[in-house]
Design an enzyme around this catalytic site. Structure first.
Site, PDB file in Angstrom:
ATOM      1  N   CYS A   2       0.835  -1.193   0.000  1.00 39.42           N
ATOM      2  CA  CYS A   2       0.000   0.000   0.000  1.00 39.42           C
ATOM      3  C   CYS A   2       0.874   1.249   0.000  1.00 39.42           C
ATOM      4  O   CYS A   2       2.072   1.195  -0.221  1.00 39.42           O
ATOM      5  CB  CYS A   2      -0.902   0.007   1.239  1.00 39.42           C
ATOM      6  SG  CYS A   2      -1.830  -1.519   1.486  1.00 39.42           S
ATOM      7  N   ARG A  50      -4.786   1.383  -0.640  1.00 43.01           N
ATOM      8  CA  ARG A  50      -4.712  -0.051  -0.411  1.00 43.01           C
ATOM      9  C   ARG A  50      -4.613  -0.859  -1.701  1.00 43.01           C
ATOM     10  O   ARG A  50      -5.405  -0.680  -2.626  1.00 43.01           O
ATOM     11  CB  ARG A  50      -5.928  -0.544   0.384  1.00 43.01           C
ATOM     12  CG  ARG A  50      -5.757  -2.009   0.807  1.00 43.01           C
ATOM     13  CD  ARG A  50      -6.925  -2.521   1.588  1.00 43.01           C
ATOM     14  NE  ARG A  50      -6.618  -3.857   2.122  1.00 43.01           N
ATOM     15  CZ  ARG A  50      -7.521  -4.783   2.367  1.00 43.01           C
ATOM     16  NH1 ARG A  50      -8.799  -4.532   2.153  1.00 43.01           N
ATOM     17  NH2 ARG A  50      -7.164  -5.970   2.832  1.00 43.01           N
ATOM     18  N   LEU A  51      -3.618  -1.764  -1.729  1.00 47.43           N
ATOM     19  CA  LEU A  51      -3.537  -2.843  -2.705  1.00 47.43           C
ATOM     20  C   LEU A  51      -3.844  -4.113  -1.929  1.00 47.43           C
ATOM     21  O   LEU A  51      -3.052  -4.557  -1.101  1.00 47.43           O
ATOM     22  CB  LEU A  51      -2.146  -2.912  -3.338  1.00 47.43           C
ATOM     23  CG  LEU A  51      -1.913  -4.036  -4.355  1.00 47.43           C
ATOM     24  CD1 LEU A  51      -2.823  -3.862  -5.568  1.00 47.43           C
ATOM     25  CD2 LEU A  51      -0.450  -4.063  -4.795  1.00 47.43           C
ATOM     26  N   ILE A  53      -4.092  -7.650  -0.563  1.00 50.43           N
ATOM     27  CA  ILE A  53      -3.313  -8.878  -0.692  1.00 50.43           C
ATOM     28  C   ILE A  53      -3.787  -9.930   0.314  1.00 50.43           C
ATOM     29  O   ILE A  53      -4.021 -11.077  -0.031  1.00 50.43           O
ATOM     30  CB  ILE A  53      -1.799  -8.606  -0.468  1.00 50.43           C
ATOM     31  CG1 ILE A  53      -1.296  -7.518  -1.427  1.00 50.43           C
ATOM     32  CG2 ILE A  53      -0.998  -9.891  -0.612  1.00 50.43           C
ATOM     33  CD1 ILE A  53      -1.270  -7.906  -2.876  1.00 50.43           C
ATOM     34  N   ASN A  75       2.221   0.074   5.346  1.00 51.67           N
ATOM     35  CA  ASN A  75       2.590  -0.348   4.002  1.00 51.67           C
ATOM     36  C   ASN A  75       3.529  -1.534   4.122  1.00 51.67           C
ATOM     37  O   ASN A  75       4.590  -1.423   4.725  1.00 51.67           O
ATOM     38  CB  ASN A  75       3.286   0.813   3.264  1.00 51.67           C
ATOM     39  CG  ASN A  75       3.936   0.384   1.962  1.00 51.67           C
ATOM     40  OD1 ASN A  75       3.537  -0.588   1.343  1.00 51.67           O
ATOM     41  ND2 ASN A  75       4.950   1.121   1.550  1.00 51.67           N
ATOM     42  N   GLY A  76       3.155  -2.679   3.577  1.00 48.99           N
ATOM     43  CA  GLY A  76       4.044  -3.827   3.611  1.00 48.99           C
ATOM     44  C   GLY A  76       3.318  -5.124   3.882  1.00 48.99           C
ATOM     45  O   GLY A  76       2.098  -5.229   3.729  1.00 48.99           O
ATOM     46  N   ASP A 100      -2.729  -8.569   8.900  1.00 51.65           N
ATOM     47  CA  ASP A 100      -1.471  -8.370   9.629  1.00 51.65           C
ATOM     48  C   ASP A 100      -1.414  -6.981  10.272  1.00 51.65           C
ATOM     49  O   ASP A 100      -0.700  -6.778  11.251  1.00 51.65           O
ATOM     50  CB  ASP A 100      -0.263  -8.597   8.723  1.00 51.65           C
ATOM     51  CG  ASP A 100      -0.318  -7.815   7.416  1.00 51.65           C
ATOM     52  OD1 ASP A 100      -1.317  -7.119   7.164  1.00 51.65           O
ATOM     53  OD2 ASP A 100       0.642  -7.925   6.625  1.00 51.65           O
ATOM     54  N   SER A 362      11.055 -12.088  -5.882  1.00 45.92           N
ATOM     55  CA  SER A 362      12.267 -11.714  -6.620  1.00 45.92           C
ATOM     56  C   SER A 362      13.505 -12.255  -5.911  1.00 45.92           C
ATOM     57  O   SER A 362      13.437 -12.715  -4.782  1.00 45.92           O
ATOM     58  CB  SER A 362      12.367 -10.187  -6.729  1.00 45.92           C
ATOM     59  OG  SER A 362      12.891  -9.630  -5.530  1.00 45.92           O
TER      60      SER A 362
END
Length: 632
Positions: A2, A50-51, A53, A75-76, A100, A362
């Site tokens: 986010c 907000r994204l 997840i 964020n995270g 979370d 990644s």
């Protein structure tokens, strides 16, 4: 994944303008297109993008405790939140969501600022506790998630996930910091805690910022990587443990309520992550790469080999010189000058991956953590020579040779001794800076104008590395270089590149190799087992032999790069010349106009290769151009 913003009145509870907070929040809609929220009370404003997840329905922010006295934007991702949730429930805390974020809220109530020491993941946190009128900001251990802040003259602390959030705050002083310009031209990025602007800072990795209303800002470091060798064992036994730890770090990063995949460049680190994911999943892994038209820079065949071995759902995009249209996009993404040309293919692979997934794993961090860069071995060798010759003799002798020996970039490697002589005349920190800088001291001196050099007042970008080297001065040369990279190059360049490129595409990227528990264990190993007989990542590669081919593991390191030298003489010849010698660059006061023209002329004639410096200048012109647009 986010984005967050905030305004805190550190003096009293003056009203916060919701329109200003909303403008700040809207500037980072790309970081969170799935929802937004703001919370405004006297003396405080918090905003969030907000994204979605985890807990797609319940994780709405800003989030509050049951009393409404504690508010948080975050964020995270916290990968051990389920374990922490159970522990907190045992202490009597009740949860209303499965997110979370709520774990952090109750963690603050249970453990205070020490709650972040228990978090395993990547994060930028802004929490306000109305009981004590305390604002608490925190950034994860490696600095994966960004957090900028500014103390205004009228007593407000303004903060946000990207620099553009603060630029949306009216009346903020945006005076360019000469030291940041020096850092950028030398290193290709502005290292923490600086930003390109004097008034705006970045919260350093593994740090908390705490401010009580009526008090001053206090920075506290809550974690430091211990690189003292203390774990021993055979290559076989340590290799097995390394794989087990990497599998566990990968497994916890595969928890997601949305589609998940991986970047696959064909290099060791991303290939290792895909191999671990394939062994942990009942479904084929979604993998993504980009191909560069210039075959000398293209690793897509190696990525395809790994994809076929592990039967991934693999998709390859393409990157070519037409990507010049990305320059304005890159300037917009990074806000301040950012000189890593691989940001463009990184943006492309993120865009490519986002067409199929919302989360991608990644291999970031492997080179710094497990000693994969060739420069570590070179630094070790020059340090050996430095230790053999008394400094009273070494400094004047090699300092003189470094000055008089010609710079011969065109010559065979064994004749290019100027840099080696220079480094032998320096201490370890300055020598390493000399090895990694994009633009050396002599070239910067020619490039900068007389007035700008006066503005620097003797400051050198070398100062950016010295604190890290000083903290581990008792360790070996390899560990010193790794430690410095993890506190400058990794956090200021690699992770910034990936965060902005991924977030510009609303894609979350997770890095198993930067799991702090895995990092602590690897850092406890003897440096000889990381770099042995000239082979970087020695233990890692030996451990991966059952999983990856010899070609993947032991071919020369290529990196995620593009052929700038050729492009600046052909495809992009006119564009780079126009940008570097533009009126705004010539009249900026930072550079010598004659030197700008000479750099372009020498490079395009083939006399010298100035591609790295020209790219830095190209991007700096883009930054100035965007600054002009904002000023209108």
């Amino acid at each position: 994944m986010c984005g967050l913003v905030g305004i805190f009145d550190s003096r009293e509870k003056r009203p916060v303008d919701p329109a200003v907070l909303t403008a700040m929040n809207d500037s980072i809609i790309h970081r969170g297109p799935d929802g937004d929220g703001i919370h405004v009370v006297p003396g405080l404003g918090l905003g969030h993008r907000r994204l979605s997840i985890i807990d797609l329905e319940g994780g709405i922010q800003p989030m509050f405790d049951e009393t409404g006295e504690i508010a948080i934007v975050f964020n995270g991702e916290i990968y051990n939140f389920q374990d922490l949730r159970r522990e907190l429930q045992g202490l009597g805390y009740h949860f209303r969501t499965n997110s979370d974020t709520e774990v952090i809220v109750h963690g603050w109530k249970a453990w205070g600022a020490d709650c972040v020491k228990r978090l395993r993941g990547m994060f930028a946190i802004a929490l306000y506790d109305a009981r004590e009128e305390i604002l608490f900001l925190s950034r994860d251990r490696f600095g994966k998630k960004p957090l900028y802040y500014c103390e205004t003259p009228d007593g407000h602390l303004v903060f946000g996930s990207e620099l553009k959030t603060l630029m949306a705050y009216p009346g903020l002083a945006l005076e360019i910091d000469p030291q940041a310009v020096e850092d950028y031209i030398a290193l290709g990025y502005v290292p923490d805690p600086k930003s390109i602007y004097k008034s705006i800072r970045k919260l350093p990795q593994a740090h908390n910022l705490i401010q009580k209303r009526g008090g001053s800002v206090r920075l506290e470091r809550y974690w430091q990587l211990d690189m003292t060798p203390r774990v021993t064992g055979s290559v076989e036994a340590l290799g097995e443990e390394l794989i087990e730890r990497l599998q566990e770090a990968t497994r916890i990063r595969m928890i997601s309520d949305v589609p998940l995949g991986a970047f696959l460049s064909g290099g060791v680190d991303s290939s290792a992550v895909v191999a671990m994911m394939a062994g942990l999943s009942n479904q084929p892994v979604n993998s993504y790469s980009v191909a560069v038209k210039d075959k000398a820079y293209d690793e897509s065949a190696y990525a395809q080999e790994v994809a076929e071995r592990y039967q991934t759902h693999h998709a390859t995009g393409e990157f070519d010189p037409s990507a010049i249209d990305l320059v304005d996009k890159v300037c917009e993404m990074y806000d301040e000058p950012f000189g890593d040309s691989s940001a463009m293919p990184t943006f492309r692979v993120c865009k490519h991956a986002r067409s199929g997934v919302t989360v991608a794993l990644s291999g970031d961090g492997g080179d710094e953590l497990i000693a994969g860069y060739r420069r570590y071995g070179l630094h070790k060798n020059t340090e050996k020579v430095r230790q053999m010759i008394p400094s009273g003799l070494r400094r004047p002798l090699f300092g003189m040779l470094g000055c008089v020996y010609p710079k011969m970039d065109w010559a065979p490697q064994f004749l290019r001794a100027k840099t080696t002589f220079q480094e032998l005349g320096m201490d370890a920190s300055d020598a390493y800076f000399n090895a990694i800088s994009n633009t050396g001291d002599e070239q910067r001196s020619k490039l900068f104008s007389k007035g700008f050099k006066q503005d620097l007042q003797g400051y050198s970008a070398r100062d950016a590395l010295r604190p890290s080297f000083a903290e581990v001065s008792h360790l070996d040369a390899i560990s010193q270089a790794q430690y410095a990279d993890m506190h400058t190059y990794l956090s200021g360049k690699i992770l910034v590149k990936v965060d902005r490129a991924s977030m510009a595409n609303s894609l979350e990227v997770r890095s198993p190799l930067l799991d702090h528990e895995l990092a602590e264990w690897i850092s406890s190993l003897d440096p000889d087992i990381k770099l042995r007989n000239g082979i970087g990542k020695y233990l890692f590669k030996k451990a991966l032999e059952p999983y990856l081919s010899q070609d993947i593991l032991y071919r020369p390191k290529q990196g995620f790069s593009i052929p700038l030298g050729k492009w600046f003489r052909r495809d992009l010849k006119e564009q780079v010349a126009a940008a570097v010698t533009s009126e705004r660059m010539m009249q900026s006061g930072y550079f010598s106009p004659d030197r700008l023209r000479k750099l372009v002329s020498q490079h395009q004639s083939g006399l010298r290769d100035h591609s790295d410096t020209l790219w830095l200048l190209f991007m700096f012109d883009g930054f100035l151009k965007r600054s002009e647009r904002r000023a209108v």
